[in-house]
Motif scaffolding. Structure first.
Motif, PDB file in Angstrom:
ATOM      1  N   PRO A   1       0.840  -1.195   0.000  1.00 36.10           N
ATOM      2  CA  PRO A   1       0.000   0.000   0.000  1.00 36.10           C
ATOM      3  C   PRO A   1       0.877   1.249   0.000  1.00 36.10           C
ATOM      4  O   PRO A   1       1.952   1.257   0.611  1.00 36.10           O
ATOM      5  N   PRO A   2       0.448   2.310  -0.675  1.00 37.52           N
ATOM      6  CA  PRO A   2       1.240   3.536  -0.670  1.00 37.52           C
ATOM      7  C   PRO A   2       1.301   4.139   0.721  1.00 37.52           C
ATOM      8  O   PRO A   2       0.438   3.854   1.569  1.00 37.52           O
ATOM      9  N   PRO A   3       2.281   4.968   0.992  1.00 40.64           N
ATOM     10  CA  PRO A   3       2.448   5.501   2.347  1.00 40.64           C
ATOM     11  C   PRO A   3       1.476   6.625   2.674  1.00 40.64           C
ATOM     12  O   PRO A   3       0.983   7.329   1.784  1.00 40.64           O
ATOM     13  N   GLY A   4       1.212   6.791   3.960  1.00 40.95           N
ATOM     14  CA  GLY A   4       0.500   7.958   4.484  1.00 40.95           C
ATOM     15  C   GLY A   4      -0.798   8.268   3.792  1.00 40.95           C
ATOM     16  O   GLY A   4      -1.619   7.379   3.508  1.00 40.95           O
ATOM     17  N   PRO A   5      -1.012   9.551   3.443  1.00 40.76           N
ATOM     18  CA  PRO A   5      -2.288   9.973   2.856  1.00 40.76           C
ATOM     19  C   PRO A   5      -2.526   9.441   1.452  1.00 40.76           C
ATOM     20  O   PRO A   5      -3.627   9.557   0.929  1.00 40.76           O
ATOM     21  N   MET A   6      -1.515   8.850   0.841  1.00 42.70           N
ATOM     22  CA  MET A   6      -1.714   8.235  -0.474  1.00 42.70           C
ATOM     23  C   MET A   6      -2.499   6.931  -0.369  1.00 42.70           C
ATOM     24  O   MET A   6      -3.060   6.454  -1.346  1.00 42.70           O
ATOM     25  N   ASN A   7      -2.542   6.361   0.816  1.00 40.15           N
ATOM     26  CA  ASN A   7      -3.262   5.109   1.036  1.00 40.15           C
ATOM     27  C   ASN A   7      -4.699   5.446   1.432  1.00 40.15           C
ATOM     28  O   ASN A   7      -5.040   5.531   2.611  1.00 40.15           O
ATOM     29  N   LEU A   8      -5.555   5.632   0.436  1.00 41.57           N
ATOM     30  CA  LEU A   8      -6.922   6.075   0.708  1.00 41.57           C
ATOM     31  C   LEU A   8      -7.723   5.068   1.534  1.00 41.57           C
ATOM     32  O   LEU A   8      -8.464   5.464   2.440  1.00 41.57           O
ATOM     33  N   PRO A   9      -7.623   3.747   1.270  1.00 45.60           N
ATOM     34  CA  PRO A   9      -8.353   2.817   2.137  1.00 45.60           C
ATOM     35  C   PRO A   9      -7.915   2.908   3.596  1.00 45.60           C
ATOM     36  O   PRO A   9      -8.739   2.809   4.508  1.00 45.60           O
ATOM     37  N   GLY A  10      -6.617   3.112   3.803  1.00 42.94           N
ATOM     38  CA  GLY A  10      -6.138   3.263   5.179  1.00 42.94           C
ATOM     39  C   GLY A  10      -6.609   4.559   5.799  1.00 42.94           C
ATOM     40  O   GLY A  10      -6.984   4.603   6.982  1.00 42.94           O
ATOM     41  N   LEU A  11      -6.596   5.626   4.991  1.00 42.22           N
ATOM     42  CA  LEU A  11      -7.047   6.927   5.474  1.00 42.22           C
ATOM     43  C   LEU A  11      -8.515   6.882   5.879  1.00 42.22           C
ATOM     44  O   LEU A  11      -8.932   7.507   6.860  1.00 42.22           O
ATOM     45  N   ARG A  12      -9.307   6.101   5.146  1.00 44.55           N
ATOM     46  CA  ARG A  12     -10.740   5.996   5.426  1.00 44.55           C
ATOM     47  C   ARG A  12     -10.999   5.439   6.828  1.00 44.55           C
ATOM     48  O   ARG A  12     -12.016   5.754   7.445  1.00 44.55           O
ATOM     49  N   MET A  13     -10.089   4.621   7.327  1.00 49.19           N
ATOM     50  CA  MET A  13     -10.308   3.984   8.622  1.00 49.19           C
ATOM     51  C   MET A  13      -9.753   4.788   9.790  1.00 49.19           C
ATOM     52  O   MET A  13     -10.011   4.429  10.961  1.00 49.19           O
ATOM     53  N   LEU A  14      -9.016   5.857   9.536  1.00 42.59           N
ATOM     54  CA  LEU A  14      -8.446   6.627  10.645  1.00 42.59           C
ATOM     55  C   LEU A  14      -9.507   7.170  11.601  1.00 42.59           C
ATOM     56  O   LEU A  14      -9.321   7.110  12.826  1.00 42.59           O
ATOM     57  N   PRO A  15     -10.632   7.711  11.108  1.00 41.08           N
ATOM     58  CA  PRO A  15     -11.661   8.158  12.060  1.00 41.08           C
ATOM     59  C   PRO A  15     -12.188   7.027  12.940  1.00 41.08           C
ATOM     60  O   PRO A  15     -12.545   7.256  14.094  1.00 41.08           O
ATOM     61  N   PHE A  16     -12.226   5.812  12.400  1.00 40.00           N
ATOM     62  CA  PHE A  16     -12.660   4.676  13.216  1.00 40.00           C
ATOM     63  C   PHE A  16     -11.615   4.351  14.279  1.00 40.00           C
ATOM     64  O   PHE A  16     -11.959   3.995  15.411  1.00 40.00           O
ATOM     65  N   VAL A  17     -10.337   4.468  13.924  1.00 39.50           N
ATOM     66  CA  VAL A  17      -9.275   4.243  14.908  1.00 39.50           C
ATOM     67  C   VAL A  17      -9.435   5.208  16.073  1.00 39.50           C
ATOM     68  O   VAL A  17      -9.429   4.813  17.247  1.00 39.50           O
ATOM     69  N   HIS A  18      -9.595   6.497  15.741  1.00 40.20           N
ATOM     70  CA  HIS A  18      -9.710   7.505  16.796  1.00 40.20           C
ATOM     71  C   HIS A  18     -11.000   7.324  17.597  1.00 40.20           C
ATOM     72  O   HIS A  18     -11.000   7.440  18.834  1.00 40.20           O
ATOM     73  N   GLY A  19     -12.105   7.036  16.901  1.00 37.24           N
ATOM     74  CA  GLY A  19     -13.383   6.898  17.584  1.00 37.24           C
ATOM     75  C   GLY A  19     -13.428   5.677  18.496  1.00 37.24           C
ATOM     76  O   GLY A  19     -13.939   5.751  19.615  1.00 37.24           O
ATOM     77  N   VAL A  20     -12.896   4.554  18.022  1.00 37.89           N
ATOM     78  CA  VAL A  20     -12.860   3.358  18.860  1.00 37.89           C
ATOM     79  C   VAL A  20     -11.972   3.595  20.073  1.00 37.89           C
ATOM     80  O   VAL A  20     -12.297   3.172  21.193  1.00 37.89           O
ATOM     81  N   THR A  21     -10.856   4.273  19.869  1.00 42.45           N
ATOM     82  CA  THR A  21      -9.962   4.568  20.994  1.00 42.45           C
ATOM     83  C   THR A  21     -10.691   5.363  22.068  1.00 42.45           C
ATOM     84  O   THR A  21     -10.556   5.080  23.272  1.00 42.45           O
ATOM     85  N   ARG A  22     -11.483   6.352  21.651  1.00 44.66           N
ATOM     86  CA  ARG A  22     -12.254   7.116  22.630  1.00 44.66           C
ATOM     87  C   ARG A  22     -13.329   6.262  23.282  1.00 44.66           C
ATOM     88  O   ARG A  22     -13.581   6.372  24.488  1.00 44.66           O
ATOM     89  N   ALA A  23     -13.962   5.395  22.508  1.00 47.16           N
ATOM     90  CA  ALA A  23     -15.076   4.602  23.026  1.00 47.16           C
ATOM     91  C   ALA A  23     -14.637   3.607  24.087  1.00 47.16           C
ATOM     92  O   ALA A  23     -15.420   3.264  24.979  1.00 47.16           O
ATOM     93  N   VAL A  24     -13.394   3.132  24.029  1.00 47.48           N
ATOM     94  CA  VAL A  24     -12.938   2.113  24.986  1.00 47.48           C
ATOM     95  C   VAL A  24     -12.095   2.726  26.100  1.00 47.48           C
ATOM     96  O   VAL A  24     -11.590   2.009  26.961  1.00 47.48           O
ATOM     97  N   ARG A  25     -11.974   4.042  26.097  1.00 52.36           N
ATOM     98  CA  ARG A  25     -11.152   4.718  27.101  1.00 52.36           C
ATOM     99  C   ARG A  25     -11.892   4.776  28.440  1.00 52.36           C
ATOM    100  O   ARG A  25     -13.109   4.847  28.493  1.00 52.36           O
ATOM    101  N   GLY A  26     -11.137   4.763  29.532  1.00 51.33           N
ATOM    102  CA  GLY A  26     -11.723   4.977  30.839  1.00 51.33           C
ATOM    103  C   GLY A  26     -11.975   3.723  31.646  1.00 51.33           C
ATOM    104  O   GLY A  26     -12.346   3.792  32.810  1.00 51.33           O
ATOM    105  N   GLY A  27     -11.762   2.566  31.040  1.00 53.48           N
ATOM    106  CA  GLY A  27     -11.944   1.310  31.763  1.00 53.48           C
ATOM    107  C   GLY A  27     -10.671   0.506  31.717  1.00 53.48           C
ATOM    108  O   GLY A  27      -9.566   1.052  31.788  1.00 53.48           O
ATOM    109  N   PRO A  28     -10.796  -0.806  31.596  1.00 50.53           N
ATOM    110  CA  PRO A  28      -9.609  -1.642  31.444  1.00 50.53           C
ATOM    111  C   PRO A  28      -8.812  -1.228  30.206  1.00 50.53           C
ATOM    112  O   PRO A  28      -9.371  -0.708  29.232  1.00 50.53           O
ATOM    113  N   GLU A  29      -7.529  -1.447  30.246  1.00 51.45           N
ATOM    114  CA  GLU A  29      -6.666  -1.045  29.133  1.00 51.45           C
ATOM    115  C   GLU A  29      -7.000  -1.863  27.886  1.00 51.45           C
ATOM    116  O   GLU A  29      -6.944  -3.099  27.888  1.00 51.45           O
ATOM    117  N   VAL A  30      -7.376  -1.166  26.806  1.00 57.78           N
ATOM    118  CA  VAL A  30      -7.682  -1.811  25.536  1.00 57.78           C
ATOM    119  C   VAL A  30      -6.737  -1.247  24.481  1.00 57.78           C
ATOM    120  O   VAL A  30      -6.679  -0.036  24.272  1.00 57.78           O
TER     121      VAL A  30
END
Length: 262
Positions: A24-53
């Motif tokens: 896959p191309p690096p960084g912002p050139m990888n559009l499929p990877g870029l599409r999932m970044l908001p999910f990475v950030h959102g899931v990280t927030r959703a599981v924060r505050g309890g057991p370490e995930v």
């Protein structure tokens, strides 16, 4: 700062191509990877505050599925094996989009995997399902996807249920394969599902009801419309205002349409 050992993990797999041996191309050139970044950030927030995930992206050696090579499946299994060496036998949710969802479903037989959330999944009819026995599987698909087929996702949930999985399909009316239209709904539902499947929050009641269906239940019985499971109380889509959140009713008013497939 010393990082606490995780008690659970989420591995995120982005989409790709049917064929492609180049990385896959690096960084912002990888559009499929870029599409999932908001999910990475959102899931990280959703599981924060309890057991370490631990929330981690799976990196691909090749950008394509590549037939019987099934390259992203190998990448997913390697990531799971690495996680097991680092943290032991912790529960893992696999979250994938399109090709990444297909890879997640294939890799779900790994001992760490407890659940799979597949977004706009690529589910060819002959793909195996026996590895999903004992797992929770929720597929989320736009009714108007023209790249992968919502009907194929619906069929896979029924086949996997017969194989011993607890499954559900949630349809998203009026969206698309890239999850750009109605993006907030995709994100909110995904974060809710991941947190629930890790036991950090309740699984939406209609999804839990679908999980409880008998193994021989029809594909339609395990299909819900987004309006049935949206815990924010959003205004429901036209044609679904009177539908309640019971398994088997959600497809009415939210019928899937045949996508283009791969």
């Amino acid at each position: 700062m010393i990082q606490r050992p995780p008690s659970a993990a989420v591995l995120i797999l982005h989409g790709g191509y049917e064929t492609g041996l180049a990385p896959p191309p690096p960084g912002p050139m990888n559009l499929p990877g870029l599409r999932m970044l908001p999910f990475v950030h959102g899931v990280t927030r959703a599981v924060r505050g309890g057991p370490e995930v631990r929330v981690r992206r799976v990196h691909y050696a090749h950008r394509g599925w590549n037939g019987t090579r099934q390259d992203p499946v190998d990448d997913a299994v390697r990531a799971l094996d690495r996680l097991r060496r680092e943290a032991g036998d912790i529960p893992v949710v696999l979250l994938g989009h399109s090709m990444g969802a297909r890879a997640a479903l294939h890799a779900a037989g790994h001992p760490l995997v407890r659940a799979v959330v597949g977004l706009a999944s690529w589910c060819p009819p002959g793909d195996p399902v026996t590895q999903l026995a004992g797992r929770d599987v929720v597929l989320v698909h736009s009714t108007r996807d023209r790249v992968t087929s919502p009907l194929a996702s619906q069929s896979l949930t029924a086949r996997a249920r017969r194989a011993g999985a607890r499954t559900c399909l949630v349809t998203v009316p009026g969206s698309d394969h890239a999850m750009l239209r109605r993006a907030p709904a995709w994100h909110h539902l995904t974060h809710t599902l991941v947190a629930g499947l890790l036991g950090l929050a309740p699984v939406p009641a209609p999804v839990e009801a679908a999980f409880g269906l008998p193994s021989g239940a029809s594909a339609a019985d395990g299909t819900l419309c987004l309006a049935d499971v949206d815990t924010r109380g959003q205004k429901k889509e036209r044609g679904t205002e009177d539908r309640t959140g019971t398994a088997g009713q959600g497809l009415r008013g939210c019928e899937v349409e045949q996508g283009g497939g791969r």
